[in-house]
Scaffold this active site. Structure first.
Site, PDB file in Angstrom:
ATOM      1  N   ARG A  32     -14.451  79.408 -33.073  1.00 21.92           N
ATOM      2  CA  ARG A  32     -14.974  78.270 -32.314  1.00 21.92           C
ATOM      3  C   ARG A  32     -14.083  78.101 -31.083  1.00 21.92           C
ATOM      4  NH1 ARG A  32     -10.252  76.022 -32.255  1.00 21.92           N
ATOM      5  NH2 ARG A  32     -11.138  74.144 -31.375  1.00 21.92           N
ATOM      6  N   ARG A  44     -25.047  79.795 -30.660  1.00 24.01           N
ATOM      7  CA  ARG A  44     -24.573  78.445 -30.360  1.00 24.01           C
ATOM      8  C   ARG A  44     -25.212  78.042 -29.043  1.00 24.01           C
ATOM      9  NH1 ARG A  44     -19.556  76.811 -32.424  1.00 24.01           N
ATOM     10  NH2 ARG A  44     -20.101  74.798 -31.540  1.00 24.01           N
ATOM     11  N   GLN A  61      -9.451  69.089 -36.427  1.00 22.92           N
ATOM     12  CA  GLN A  61      -8.942  70.240 -35.668  1.00 22.92           C
ATOM     13  C   GLN A  61      -7.442  70.113 -35.403  1.00 22.92           C
ATOM     14  OE1 GLN A  61     -11.589  68.384 -34.692  1.00 22.92           O
ATOM     15  NE2 GLN A  61     -13.229  69.663 -33.861  1.00 22.92           N
ATOM     16  N   ASP A  87     -13.776  69.637 -22.009  1.00 22.37           N
ATOM     17  CA  ASP A  87     -15.033  70.357 -22.207  1.00 22.37           C
ATOM     18  C   ASP A  87     -15.853  70.427 -20.937  1.00 22.37           C
ATOM     19  OD1 ASP A  87     -14.346  69.409 -25.146  1.00 22.37           O
ATOM     20  OD2 ASP A  87     -15.718  71.116 -25.252  1.00 22.37           O
ATOM     21  N   LYS A 105     -12.933  66.112 -26.562  1.00 25.29           N
ATOM     22  CA  LYS A 105     -13.103  65.705 -27.958  1.00 25.29           C
ATOM     23  C   LYS A 105     -12.950  64.183 -28.117  1.00 25.29           C
ATOM     24  CE  LYS A 105     -13.888  67.802 -30.734  1.00 25.29           C
ATOM     25  NZ  LYS A 105     -15.325  67.954 -31.077  1.00 25.29           N
TER      26      LYS A 105
END
Lengths: 356, 356
Positions: free
Chosen positions: B47, B90, B199, B240, B251
């Site tokens: 990921r 994805r 995470q 991101d 996140k």
């Protein structure tokens, strides 16, 4: 509306809900031996300082009720052992010692004035029930003072569990939400899960869900996002200790919620009984922060969720009073400047509760 | 120093570390079929957008390498199916499509100019390895630009996992920390666990621990407490998507860390490649926030941790650029006003990487 009953005096004994098994199982135990009550406090079947105080008072009454002593003298010689056993369960819970001192004082009065063992036993049971009733009255008063500050509709946020499970009444912060909801305010509660113990998801979400109050469960790192975007009308939390200037210690995470509330123009409130005030300390720098086991961070319900690394677990944090818009108590509402407001409330009369 | 290798091209095939099983198990798989690589991306063995891009490039090369096509024409007719299979894993990972487009472009060039099947296959493997090398070079450059902003000693904080596991290089935010540490800065990293996926505890704590960089794992509701009391010198996180004005999606939880950092005078930085910029949107209000499954909040590794209530799971939040002191990229450091700074960096030349 459903109100969780963490503890209840019944004819069969002291009934306690096992909070460790919530929300997946709702299991109650009936204790007839005070030693069982002591064990339940120690093993956290019951938690929350006010609820622990009620449990200690009921444990003391239970010990006397089932005593086989045949004279008042013999009963008097048994009582210190009963109280000691209950006192040695949670060394830092202030309400526990307060409740036991009160039961000792009442016992001494009764021994000096009563005619019979059964009269003393009956009166001590009534005293324990009165302790419980007073907690309920305190919560109700806090709830009524606080409810007026809740929005007429929309989202409110809390933290941890300051509900019925923690107090034996309707709760402090959740009591405010409950009273407002019963007054017709259309509230929807944002519930942070409150890691590492998950009191938010396990206990608060369970209480609200059972009570029919709408809620959304979030993780602790969603708090800021929802305060920024979620049109939250108020935040209300409980307190573990409030310093003379209003600085407030509460469950870890409360400080950051307060900062994020202020940053987003959402009013942040504390709901707590006057017994939470500690006017002997000037400010929050004097409140020691309990450091608990790191294993509670690296493991969840026995499951390892992190590598074998150093972890920190401060159980509480301190919210400076500048982030707190008001403090709701059973004697009224404190606002800045807190130093005078808290002193005035501490000196005000406690609301009177009718005997059980 | 240990650097996690989420993916590696070897003579035996594409070797991938199963990130789902970290930190309790370190298990790698060797794939020789591109369909296995596609499945691994879909099932999140790997990921992190940059790492997924590397996986897609290697998957495409693997599909060609093991093709039994006997002519260039036959190979050309097989390649779209290989790319489609990898693309359907994805749907929102931008790097994945970017990497496949690049592999298609290179393949077309090679087919037009090459003499033999083996020459094309060898060159496509080299192209996939170059994609990986470029990610490594990008991380290294980000790390070197950012490291100068890290304190000479003391605590720094990050969020989620912007490490080697997410990129295939040394990581972005963790790359900055790593370079600073290697330069001799005595850093100690505060790692929020980053619920609901953990995470932070599962991946970042694991990477730092294996790399010998000191860390303390905390829950997400301890962030404010440590920024207030913990003498934190800097916060650095990944990104991101970065809007034209510098507003940054990352996140969930990043926004509140940024607010709490500013409140406590701790500089908050973003570390991210220029490919993260989205200059087509003016600000963060235009970044859609992915809402993921509520079951990820109410359950942990299959274990129910909340009653059956409504839960929210926004996977990202947006940090307004006014909380961001600087953005570290592989082409330099952006500071406010971001609108011009980001435009200048987007127009600057990408650092050149020597061929694999």
């Amino acid at each position: 509306m459903f109100v969780a009953q963490p503890i209840e005096w019944t004819d069969k004994g002291v009934v306690m809900l096992d909070q460790r098994r919530l929300p997946t199982e709702e299991i109650s135990y009936t204790y007839t031996d005070y030693r069982e009550v002591a064990q339940a406090i120690r093993e956290m079947v019951i938690r929350g300082a006010p609820a622990i105080g009620v449990a200690a008072a009921m444990g003391a009454a239970l010990g006397l009720l089932h005593s086989t002593a045949s004279s008042i003298d013999a009963l008097q010689s048994e009582f210190p052992e009963i109280c000691d056993t209950l006192a040695k369960t949670r060394p830092t819970a202030v309400d526990l010692f307060w409740a036991l001192e009160r039961m000792k004082r009442r016992f001494a009065e009764l021994c000096a004035t009563s005619k019979s063992l059964s009269e003393i036993k009956r009166a001590m049971v009534e005293e324990a029930k009165l302790v419980h009733l007073e907690k309920k009255a305190t919560d109700q008063a806090i709830g009524e003072y606080g409810a007026q500050f809740m929005p007429a509709q929309g989202q409110v946020m809390t933290q941890c569990n300051a509900g019925a499970l923690a107090t034996g009444g309707i709760g402090t912060a959740l009591g405010v939400i409950r009273v407002a909801y019963q007054q017709g305010k259309k509230l929807h509660v944002l519930v942070p899960e409150t890691r590492p113990y998950l009191q938010g998801s396990r206990l608060t979400a369970w209480e609200l869900h059972k009570g029919g109050i709408p809620l959304t469960l979030i993780t602790d790192n969603m708090v800021g996002h929802f305060l920024k975007t979620g049109k939250v009308g108020a935040v209300v939390t409980g307190a573990d200790r409030i310093a003379a200037n209003g600085d407030t210690a509460n469950k870890i995470g409360t400080y950051q919620i307060a900062v994020l509330a202020k940053e987003n123009n959402v009013p942040f409130y504390i709901a707590a009984p006057v017994s939470t005030f500690d006017l002997s300390i000037p400010d929050g720098d004097h409140i020691p922060i309990e450091e608990r086991s790191a294993a509670e961070v690296t493991h969840l319900q026995g499951l390892r969720i992190a590598p074998d690394v150093h972890a920190a677990h401060p159980a509480f944090d301190v919210t400076p009073s500048r982030y707190i818009v008001a403090i709701f108590t059973e004697r009224g509402v404190a606002r800045a400047p807190y130093t005078t407001a808290l002193r005035d409330l501490a000196a005000a009369p406690q609301p009177v509760v009718a005997s059980a």
